[in-house]
Design a protein around this motif. Sequence first.
Motif: not given
Length: 173
Positions: A13-29, A55-61
């Motif tokens: 499964k390929q991750p949805i780019k929009l969700y990845s971008i939104i989550f990346g911004i939230l992770y940085l914030l 914690l969600f970011g650590a799970y996905y990484i």
Amino acid sequence: MKKEFKTEIIETKQPIKLYSIIFGILYLLANFYLFLYNKENQNIYLKYLSLIILLFGAYYIFGESFKKPKVVGVFKISEKYISINLDRIENKIGINEIESIFLKYMGYGSLTTHSIYGNKNYLKILKKNGENYNFEILLRDKKMKNEFKNVLNNIEINEKFNFTKINNSKTEF
């Protein structure tokens, strides 16, 4: 000596780019809020929300490498033919019917690579009549990679075979 190689055809499964971008911004914030923002003025609810995002970011990484890829078929190659079994339909292609075989090599699976189940390598087979097959195959370990390489070193297959090593691959083919 009969040379034969067999592995799974997988679908990732390929991750949805929009969700990845939104989550990346939230992770940085969240990182900024927890570690760089003035600690005396932090809201307790935003602090806990930022911690949950981290914690969600650590799970996905780290957790992505423990997901098992979905097996959709079986790929088998020998000196005389290639067998592709997808959705319980088996296609046998004679080696003399093949114009070219192209592999995008990412490496084999280990604890130091992205997946412990094996790396996904992309294979494209082009027949002389113009029909082509594109799919992902799984190479689990170094032994499996060497078996695949030995079969491809067969004289008839070797002249039709070409590969590209993807930049992030840590191992040679």
